[in-house]
Design a protein around this motif. Structure first.
Motif, mmCIF file in Angstrom:
data_model
loop_
_atom_site.group_PDB
_atom_site.id
_atom_site.type_symbol
_atom_site.label_atom_id
_atom_site.label_comp_id
_atom_site.label_asym_id
_atom_site.label_seq_id
_atom_site.Cartn_x
_atom_site.Cartn_y
_atom_site.Cartn_z
ATOM 1 N N GLU A 115 0.774 -1.160 0.306
ATOM 2 C CA GLU A 115 -0.294 0.240 0.056
ATOM 3 C C GLU A 115 1.486 1.286 0.329
ATOM 4 N N PRO A 116 0.223 2.360 -0.690
ATOM 5 C CA PRO A 116 1.284 3.009 -0.733
ATOM 6 C C PRO A 116 1.338 3.880 1.147
ATOM 7 N N LEU A 117 2.630 4.370 0.889
ATOM 8 C CA LEU A 117 2.535 5.301 2.869
ATOM 9 C C LEU A 117 1.434 6.514 2.768
ATOM 10 N N ALA A 184 8.088 12.684 -10.676
ATOM 11 C CA ALA A 184 8.159 13.780 -9.237
ATOM 12 C C ALA A 184 8.491 15.155 -9.450
ATOM 13 N N GLU A 185 8.437 15.652 -9.727
ATOM 14 C CA GLU A 185 8.603 17.305 -9.825
ATOM 15 C C GLU A 185 8.671 17.814 -10.839
ATOM 16 N N GLU A 186 8.115 16.624 -12.131
ATOM 17 C CA GLU A 186 7.184 17.405 -12.744
ATOM 18 C C GLU A 186 5.750 18.183 -12.692
ATOM 19 N N ASP B 39 7.554 15.833 -0.142
ATOM 20 C CA ASP B 39 6.144 16.331 -0.958
ATOM 21 C C ASP B 39 6.757 15.254 -2.646
ATOM 22 N N ALA B 40 7.842 15.446 -3.048
ATOM 23 C CA ALA B 40 8.455 15.326 -4.217
ATOM 24 C C ALA B 40 8.848 13.867 -4.213
ATOM 25 N N LEU B 41 9.115 13.452 -2.914
ATOM 26 C CA LEU B 41 9.503 11.708 -2.897
ATOM 27 C C LEU B 41 7.875 11.205 -2.944
ATOM 28 N N LEU B 42 6.692 11.596 -2.291
ATOM 29 C CA LEU B 42 5.605 11.484 -1.863
ATOM 30 C C LEU B 42 5.066 10.918 -2.983
ATOM 31 N N ALA B 43 5.125 12.261 -4.188
ATOM 32 C CA ALA B 43 4.612 12.873 -6.015
ATOM 33 C C ALA B 43 5.458 11.269 -6.279
ATOM 34 N N ALA B 49 3.068 4.810 -8.859
ATOM 35 C CA ALA B 49 2.032 3.655 -8.753
ATOM 36 C C ALA B 49 0.604 3.344 -9.415
ATOM 37 N N ALA B 50 0.915 5.031 -10.056
ATOM 38 C CA ALA B 50 0.181 5.540 -11.194
ATOM 39 C C ALA B 50 0.071 5.178 -12.736
#
Lengths: 188, 157
Positions: A115-117, A184-186, B39-43, B49-50
């Protein structure tokens, strides 16, 4: 890095010193614990809002209170390892990360699925996320996209991808690294 | 103090090894120093996952395309050969339902006759087994046209 999860705390925990047990009324159990225990030199109370915000990013809303309590409990238990000359925030944040990672591991064992954190997203959010990801993927180069999908969706190893695409393993890792960073950043 | 580059190196190393980046000591140190990196890591985690369940692009696997094409061609060829082979086989006959006289029965004689009468003149064309075409014209008072085909089946020519 991970620690044995402590027993769930209750407000009447005996971690508090007798002289301070009567202190603050109207606070939640975690704040009471932080204030009533011998944590005053640590300054845990001041860090609670930031700690709660951090945990809220990593766990479902229903688990946040329990996890914050667990972080405080763990911090108190291991306070001897804290170097008082350094800032408390990073030390506490690292403790919180460990608590959240342990929490995810426990949940994964219970559900036998990854599961995602972060807190579970609503279906609409997931659809939005997929659309967002599709846009981001389109911005990647063809080889970055291919490497990313092969590794994270098809489960191929770096070596398998390198063999399939006729690339060096280091090149595959570079493509993966770039693709992840952009993902991650876009912004869409 | 860990730089952003060091943070992402640690994240990528963990992901390459299929470990949870958040459980990595280096990643945790970097996050503890600058929690906003989370935030960037969770994104990234959310977006990985998507990822859509796409087939990898085949252009990078020419051998796979060739193998798939060969498989299709072989399959179609095999099916075609099987159909032709089945068509060439004699129709199976249940021996219990065929009398002895039917065995080897064939057309041993035939005659085709075409008659046409116009204005009292009648023309008859006959084709006989030896391939001879015979024509006969008669003067009659009737007008008609007819075709008859006769055949005789048997074991003896």
């Amino acid at each position: 890095m991970t620690h044995e999860p402590p027993p769930k705390l209750v407000p009447t925990t005996n971690l508090a010193s007798p002289s301070k047990q009567a202190a603050p009324q109207g606070l939640d159990p975690t704040a009471k614990l932080a204030a009533a225990s011998d944590s005053a030199p640590l300054g845990l109370e001041r860090e609670l809002p930031a700690l709660r915000a951090l945990v809220a990013k990593l766990a479902p809303a229903g688990d946040v209170d329990d996890l914050v309590q667990e972080v405080v409990s763990r911090a108190l238990r291991y306070r001897d390892t804290f170097d008082g000359r350094r800032a408390l925030g990073p030390w506490l944040a690292k403790t919180a990360l460990n608590v959240c990672v342990d929490h995810r591991a426990r949940r994964a064992r219970e559900t036998t699925s990854h599961e995602p954190l972060e807190p579970a997203a609503a279906p609409d959010t997931r659809v939005e996320e997929r659309e967002h990801v599709a846009v981001l993927l389109a911005k990647l180069s063809r080889v970055e996209r291919d490497v990313l999908v092969r590794f994270h969706q098809c489960g191929e190893s770096v070596r398998e991808i390198a063999a399939a695409l006729g690339l060096a393993e280091g090149t595959v890792k570079s493509h993966l690294c770039r693709a992840r960073k952009r993902l991650a950043e876009e912004r869409p | 103090m860990k730089t952003d580059a060091e943070f992402w190196d640690a994240v990528n190393t963990a992901l390459d090894e299929r470990r949870d980046p958040l459980a990595d000591d280096g990643v945790q140190d970097a996050l503890a120093e600058r929690p906003e990196r989370l935030d960037a890591l969770l994104a990234l985690e959310r977006r990985l996952a998507a990822l859509p369940r796409l087939q990898p692009e085949l252009a990078h696997r020419p051998w796979l395309v060739a193998a798939a094409a060969a498989a299709v061609i072989l399959t179609l060829g095999g099916v075609g050969a099987l159909v032709l082979w089945r068509l060439a086989l004699p129709v199976p006959v249940d021996p219990t339902t065929v009398s002895a006289f039917d065995v080897g029965e064939q057309v041993i004689d035939f005659r085709i006759e075409v008659s046409r009468s116009v204005g009292g003149r009648r023309t008859v064309v006959r084709v006989v087994p030896d391939g001879t075409l015979r024509t006969q014209s008669l003067d009659t008072g009737e007008t008609l046209a007819s075709v008859s085909i006769e055949s005789t089946r048997g074991n003896q020519p």
